[in-house]
Design an enzyme around this catalytic site. Structure first.
Site, short mmCIF file in Angstrom:
data_model
loop_
_atom_site.label_atom_id
_atom_site.label_comp_id
_atom_site.label_asym_id
_atom_site.label_seq_id
_atom_site.Cartn_x
_atom_site.Cartn_y
_atom_site.Cartn_z
N GLU A 1 -3.23 -46.98 21.55
CA GLU A 1 -1.67 -47.35 20.95
C GLU A 1 -1.02 -48.61 22.06
O GLU A 1 -0.03 -47.85 23.20
CB GLU A 1 -1.14 -45.60 21.63
N CYS B 1 8.38 -48.44 22.44
CA CYS B 1 7.02 -49.15 21.41
C CYS B 1 7.48 -49.01 20.01
O CYS B 1 7.39 -50.04 19.51
CB CYS B 1 5.71 -48.58 21.89
#
Length: 496
Positions: free
Chosen positions: A223, A257
């Site tokens: 991720e 993110c």
């Protein structure tokens, strides 16, 4: 000693390897857990968090320097509850084998696909959401029936130590083990022969994690992040778009993110966009240095990196607008706070054009044609999320169809994460694999096919010699039929 003070815990490659073997031995001895035990482990992990909310919020605040308490509560803790509850309520359904070839069962041929746990899952957590982003993958791994080892981020040591200490109060170490330590420990952790390794962090570190895991053929879920583009469509409400984009950029001080990174705005409306964004940021932060709602850069290295990106852009000709309150000197090294910053006239010679910002900086770019935006986005690594502000019209659908990203959000920050059942993950350089909902269960499961035959004859044994003439004839006939069927389909397509 307070709950957030650090203690010295010696972690070695040997001790981590020993714990991995203990977890694997317990997994083999006990077999796959039933649904009640899986839910119990999920509940204990939730209790670990919810029983100690204040301590975790305090630890994260001290790790960052300044981090809004309400922000931590909303993003770190509230943000995980719906996903966990969805997983818990559906795990019994997800565990059920899928039966295949049902009509053949009456003749004695039984086939099913059975989701089975992998064994021991390793989770390497990031610093930007140091609690949420280890708890959610651990819940998914528990739902799939696995044991879990977590390596907490060394950048947030108080949170890491609190998680390590509390885990021993709620779990046997053969169920859940939390490891703390520096980058050297993380490297050794990544090299362990787990049954699956889950990593959240930067693409540059993700490369190292995947390389370490490859030595043991360990499958990985990565991720990662990237530069998330935002498009303000021709039909957008400019005030709403600029307000929400500016707000989204400032969540966790821009250290997210899925933050909007750079914004494409119709050239004729770019001044209006910047004016509203500026106004929004000024209203959000009338003060910054002494403002407990303004999140600091997590450490000196990240503070200096973001300041360096701004100064590099300035030196190379970008227009830099620091939205700093009157009378405050920013950036401030003492508090590690950087004023919200709007950049214009950015070109590809500037570092910020290619490096993920991870700070309170928003790049604004003009565009004349949407085709130019699509070309720009597609010429760069696929981002974790693309944003569109405007109606769900042909322009939006065309943009979605022609670009690639981990997810797409329209008209709101991180809207792609609102559904608890939706998979979350990147593509290309922004990630590999997904979790949340059933995608998390699938990531940590092996789907094993189990087929049994009570037929009075063999099906597959016909592949062994000798081969009778009847078999040759039926094989030839079957091939002719398949050949004709395939070419009929191709011919119909050509005739369209």
């Amino acid at each position: 000693m307070t709950t957030t003070e650090q203690v010295t815990v010696t972690v070695t490659a040997e001790s981590m390897s020993s714990m991995l073997e203990r977890q694997r031995a317990a997994f083999v001895a006990d077999g796959p857990p039933d649904v009640a035990l899986r839910r119990n482990r999920i509940d204990r992990l939730m209790a670990l968090v919810l029983d100690n909310v204040d301590d975790f919020v305090d630890a994260m605040g001290r790790d960052f320097g300044t981090r809004p308490k309400q922000g931590s509560l909303f993003t770190e803790i509230m943000g995980m509850i719906s996903v966990i509850e969805h997983t818990r309520s559906h795990v019994g359904q997800w565990m059920k084998p899928q039966r295949l070839m049902r009509p053949a069962r009456m003749f004695g041929l039984r086939a099913e696909v059975e989701p089975t746990p992998l064994g021991v899952v390793g989770v390497i957590g990031p610093w930007n959401f140091p609690l949420n982003l280890v708890v959610l993958p651990a819940v998914a791994a528990f739902a799939a029936g696995n044991r879990v080892m977590i390596k907490m981020s060394e950048v947030t040591p108080r949170t890491a130590e609190l998680m390590r200490r509390l885990s021993a109060e709620y779990f046997e170490q053969t169920e859940l083990c939390v490891v703390t330590g520096g980058a050297d420990v993380a490297a050794e952790f990544a090299a362990l022969p787990f049954d699956h390794l889950f990593f959240t962090g930067s693409p540059s570190v993700g490369v190292l994690v995947q390389r370490a895991a490859a030595a043991n053929l360990v499958p990985v879920t990565l991720e990662l992040g990237g530069k998330n583009p935002v498009v303000v469509g021709p039909g957008a409400d400019m005030r709403r778009a600029a307000t929400r984009i500016a707000q989204g950029r400032m969540i966790n001080g821009g250290q997210v993110c899925v933050c909007p990174d750079y914004v494409f705005v119709p050239a004729a409306r770019i001044d209006a966009f910047v004016a509203v964004a500026r106004e929004t940021l000024q209203a959000m932060f009338p003060t910054i240095v002494a403002n407990d709602d303004f999140c600091s850069s997590v450490n000196e290295a990240n503070f200096e990196r973001v300041v360096g990106l701004i100064e590099d852009a300035r030196a190379k000709g970008a227009r830099v607008e620091s939205v700093a309150p009157a009378g405050e000197s920013l950036p401030d090294p003492g508090t590690r706070k950087i004023a919200p910053t709007i950049l214009r006239d950015v070109d590809d010679s500037m570092l910020i054009a290619s490096e993920e910002t991870f700070g309170p900086v928003l790049t604004v770019r003009p565009y004349e044609k949407l085709a130019d935006v699509v070309e720009y986005v597609n010429a760069r690594p696929a981002p974790l999320v693309t944003y569109w502000f405007g109606p769900d019209d042909d322009d939006f659908r065309s943009f979605v169809r022609q670009t690639r990203s981990g997810g797409v959000a329209r008209n709101d920050f991180a809207a792609q994460m609102i559904p608890s059942a939706a998979p979350f993950g990147g593509v290309g350089r922004s990630g590999m694999g997904a979790y949340h909902g059933k995608a998390g269960f699938d990531a940590f499961s092996h789907y094993r096919t189990v087929v049994g035959s009570d037929l009075p004859f063999t099906i597959t044994g016909r592949a062994a010699p000798p081969f009778p003439l009847t078999m040759r004839a039926t094989t030839a006939l079957a091939l002719r039929i398949a050949h004709r069927r395939t070419h009929r389909r191709l011919s119909r397509l050509r005739n369209r």
